[in-house]
Design a protein around this motif. Sequence first.
Motif, PDB file in Angstrom:
ATOM      1  N   SER A  66      -7.952   5.217   5.330  1.00 10.27           N
ATOM      2  CA  SER A  66      -8.061   4.424   6.555  1.00 10.27           C
ATOM      3  C   SER A  66      -7.023   3.286   6.572  1.00 10.27           C
ATOM      4  CB  SER A  66      -9.478   3.888   6.713  1.00 10.27           C
ATOM      5  OG  SER A  66      -9.648   3.328   7.991  1.00 10.27           O
ATOM      6  N   TYR A  67      -7.311   2.196   7.285  1.00 16.21           N
ATOM      7  CA  TYR A  67      -6.336   1.112   7.423  1.00 16.21           C
ATOM      8  C   TYR A  67      -7.034  -0.225   7.286  1.00 16.21           C
ATOM      9  CZ  TYR A  67      -3.059  -2.139   9.595  1.00 16.21           C
ATOM     10  OH  TYR A  67      -2.236  -3.213   9.851  1.00 16.21           O
ATOM     11  N   ALA A  68      -6.468  -1.107   6.476  1.00 16.70           N
ATOM     12  CA  ALA A  68      -6.983  -2.464   6.316  1.00 16.70           C
ATOM     13  C   ALA A  68      -5.892  -3.446   6.704  1.00 16.70           C
ATOM     14  CB  ALA A  68      -7.410  -2.705   4.872  1.00 16.70           C
ATOM     15  N   MET A  69      -6.274  -4.519   7.385  1.00 12.56           N
ATOM     16  CA  MET A  69      -5.272  -5.492   7.810  1.00 12.56           C
ATOM     17  C   MET A  69      -4.906  -6.452   6.691  1.00 12.56           C
ATOM     18  SD  MET A  69      -6.627  -6.268  11.678  1.00 12.56           S
ATOM     19  CE  MET A  69      -5.113  -7.052  12.178  1.00 12.56           C
ATOM     20  N   GLY A  70      -5.782  -6.572   5.686  1.00 11.88           N
ATOM     21  CA  GLY A  70      -5.499  -7.453   4.552  1.00 11.88           C
ATOM     22  C   GLY A  70      -4.960  -6.678   3.368  1.00 11.88           C
ATOM     23  N   ILE A  71      -4.688  -7.410   2.301  1.00 13.78           N
ATOM     24  CA  ILE A  71      -4.109  -6.809   1.109  1.00 13.78           C
ATOM     25  C   ILE A  71      -5.215  -6.267   0.209  1.00 13.78           C
ATOM     26  CG2 ILE A  71      -4.097  -8.995  -0.131  1.00 13.78           C
ATOM     27  CD1 ILE A  71      -1.391  -6.292  -0.382  1.00 13.78           C
ATOM     28  N   ASN A  72      -4.985  -5.137  -0.424  1.00 14.27           N
ATOM     29  CA  ASN A  72      -5.913  -4.547  -1.389  1.00 14.27           C
ATOM     30  C   ASN A  72      -5.074  -3.953  -2.518  1.00 14.27           C
ATOM     31  OD1 ASN A  72      -7.899  -3.263  -2.827  1.00 14.27           O
ATOM     32  ND2 ASN A  72      -8.191  -1.610  -1.343  1.00 14.27           N
ATOM     33  N   PHE A  73      -5.131  -4.598  -3.684  1.00 14.76           N
ATOM     34  CA  PHE A  73      -4.320  -4.124  -4.814  1.00 14.76           C
ATOM     35  C   PHE A  73      -5.015  -3.035  -5.615  1.00 14.76           C
ATOM     36  CE2 PHE A  73      -2.506  -8.401  -4.148  1.00 14.76           C
ATOM     37  CZ  PHE A  73      -1.169  -8.071  -4.057  1.00 14.76           C
ATOM     38  N   ASN A  74      -6.309  -2.803  -5.357  1.00 12.52           N
ATOM     39  CA  ASN A  74      -7.071  -1.828  -6.145  1.00 12.52           C
ATOM     40  C   ASN A  74      -6.962  -0.438  -5.511  1.00 12.52           C
ATOM     41  OD1 ASN A  74      -8.775  -0.443  -7.789  1.00 12.52           O
ATOM     42  ND2 ASN A  74     -10.633  -1.548  -7.192  1.00 12.52           N
ATOM     43  N   PRO A  75      -6.242   0.486  -6.131  1.00 15.20           N
ATOM     44  CA  PRO A  75      -6.123   1.815  -5.517  1.00 15.20           C
ATOM     45  C   PRO A  75      -7.366   2.680  -5.711  1.00 15.20           C
ATOM     46  CG  PRO A  75      -4.940   1.773  -7.589  1.00 15.20           C
ATOM     47  CD  PRO A  75      -5.460   0.387  -7.374  1.00 15.20           C
ATOM     48  N   MET A 121      -7.090   0.641   2.419  1.00 16.05           N
ATOM     49  CA  MET A 121      -5.810   0.036   2.062  1.00 16.05           C
ATOM     50  C   MET A 121      -4.822   0.233   3.213  1.00 16.05           C
ATOM     51  SD  MET A 121      -3.315   0.869  -1.191  1.00 16.05           S
ATOM     52  CE  MET A 121      -4.404   0.110  -2.375  1.00 16.05           C
ATOM     53  N   ALA A 122      -4.007  -0.780   3.426  1.00 20.04           N
ATOM     54  CA  ALA A 122      -3.002  -0.684   4.484  1.00 20.04           C
ATOM     55  C   ALA A 122      -1.808   0.134   4.010  1.00 20.04           C
ATOM     56  CB  ALA A 122      -2.538  -2.079   4.885  1.00 20.04           C
ATOM     57  N   SER A 123      -1.126   0.730   4.954  1.00 21.33           N
ATOM     58  CA  SER A 123       0.134   1.435   4.676  1.00 21.33           C
ATOM     59  C   SER A 123       0.952   1.421   5.967  1.00 21.33           C
ATOM     60  CB  SER A 123      -0.124   2.869   4.197  1.00 21.33           C
ATOM     61  OG  SER A 123      -0.745   3.611   5.220  1.00 21.33           O
ATOM     62  N   GLY A 169       0.812  -1.216   0.000  1.00 18.33           N
ATOM     63  CA  GLY A 169       0.000   0.000   0.000  1.00 18.33           C
ATOM     64  C   GLY A 169       0.840   1.258   0.000  1.00 18.33           C
ATOM     65  N   THR A 170       1.903   1.269   0.801  1.00 17.31           N
ATOM     66  CA  THR A 170       2.773   2.454   0.850  1.00 17.31           C
ATOM     67  C   THR A 170       3.433   2.718  -0.497  1.00 17.31           C
ATOM     68  OG1 THR A 170       3.230   2.062   3.196  1.00 17.31           O
ATOM     69  CG2 THR A 170       4.772   3.459   2.010  1.00 17.31           C
ATOM     70  N   VAL A 171       3.968   1.669  -1.106  1.00 18.31           N
ATOM     71  CA  VAL A 171       4.632   1.831  -2.412  1.00 18.31           C
ATOM     72  C   VAL A 171       3.618   2.248  -3.481  1.00 18.31           C
ATOM     73  CG1 VAL A 171       5.906   0.614  -4.212  1.00 18.31           C
ATOM     74  CG2 VAL A 171       6.470   0.219  -1.803  1.00 18.31           C
ATOM     75  N   GLU A 172       2.417   1.658  -3.436  1.00 20.99           N
ATOM     76  CA  GLU A 172       1.400   1.966  -4.443  1.00 20.99           C
ATOM     77  C   GLU A 172       0.971   3.432  -4.353  1.00 20.99           C
ATOM     78  OE1 GLU A 172      -2.820  -0.082  -5.764  1.00 20.99           O
ATOM     79  OE2 GLU A 172      -1.306  -1.254  -4.674  1.00 20.99           O
ATOM     80  N   ILE A 173       0.720   3.906  -3.153  1.00 16.82           N
ATOM     81  CA  ILE A 173       0.316   5.302  -2.976  1.00 16.82           C
ATOM     82  C   ILE A 173       1.448   6.246  -3.379  1.00 16.82           C
ATOM     83  CG2 ILE A 173      -0.297   7.025  -1.224  1.00 16.82           C
ATOM     84  CD1 ILE A 173      -1.792   4.794   0.260  1.00 16.82           C
ATOM     85  N   SER A 219     -10.301   5.994  -0.908  1.00 17.24           N
ATOM     86  CA  SER A 219      -9.445   5.151  -1.741  1.00 17.24           C
ATOM     87  C   SER A 219      -8.001   5.646  -1.655  1.00 17.24           C
ATOM     88  CB  SER A 219      -9.916   5.177  -3.197  1.00 17.24           C
ATOM     89  OG  SER A 219      -9.769   6.481  -3.731  1.00 17.24           O
ATOM     90  N   ALA A 220      -7.106   4.810  -2.170  1.00 17.88           N
ATOM     91  CA  ALA A 220      -5.696   5.201  -2.212  1.00 17.88           C
ATOM     92  C   ALA A 220      -5.470   6.347  -3.181  1.00 17.88           C
ATOM     93  CB  ALA A 220      -4.853   3.998  -2.613  1.00 17.88           C
TER      94      ALA A 220
END
Length: 307
Positions: free
Chosen positions: A240-249, A254-256, A91-95, A159-160
């Motif tokens: 916000s924050y998600a504990m699982g993975i979310n590839f859709n920005p 999405m987690a970060s 998430g951090t890299v994607e954002i 969203s991201a």
Amino acid sequence: MTAELVDTRPQAQPEPLDLTRPRGARTAKNLLATVLVSAATLLALAPLVWILYSVITRGIRVVLNSNWWLQSQRGITPLMEGGGAYAAIVGTVEIALICTAIAVPLGVLGAIYLVEYARGTKIARVISFAVDILTGIPSIVAALFIFAFLITLLGLGRSAVAASFALVLLMLPTVLRSTEEMLKLVPDSLREASYALGVPKWKTIVKVVIPTALSGIVTGVLLGIARVMGETAPLLILVSYAMGINFNPGSGVMASLPTMINSLRDQPPGLPGFDRAWGAALTLILIVIALNLIGRGISRFSKLKEK
């Protein structure tokens, strides 16, 4: 004819000047200045050393575990061992990539306009003043502006991408200002030599000006990326924050790494969640260090290519 008298007596030689060290009051002033400068340097470095020591000693254990880089926090409570920062790293890299893809072209092209096309004009001064104001905007104000525009007015969800737009407002002044200063350092003689050979202005900028200032531009971009990767307020409000993975920005939480640290920051020492918070902080520092090393490598490669 009169004979010319020559003085054959030995001449006194002037004493050599002692330039090694001042004497008297000058020595005391020089010593005082040296002590003050050295003390100020140590005071400035002390917080940095203390932060790095605290983060490394408390987070190194979880970071050295291979599961840290391969697993998410889905189904893991603060009382449980295991889990990793895979989802937060993605998430951090994607954002950061979305933010960079928007802010870098705008910042570099804006700086080229200010230096190469509008230098010394009234509109350039107005834009520079606006950039200075944008530099001082707090991150939470940028987040609230994007929240009001995208979510409240246009009805879009968190969203991201929305978080990336807020981070663009923070990264854009850094990239634009650093690029502008680097372009100003390019000697005008290089531009004039290119114009004298009949090269048009746009090609002079692309082939002469930008390659000459490339190392400084890359450094400014990396500073901007490092700043936005550590911002927390826009991420809390817009993704916000998600504990699982979310590839859709484009949709969903999405987690970060910053929000992961925020979610675990109130865990008492000794619990696995406490160690994971420090591990996330160390991971964020390692990513920023890696980006700086990549930037230094690009700068060095460009200098070798110029030689």
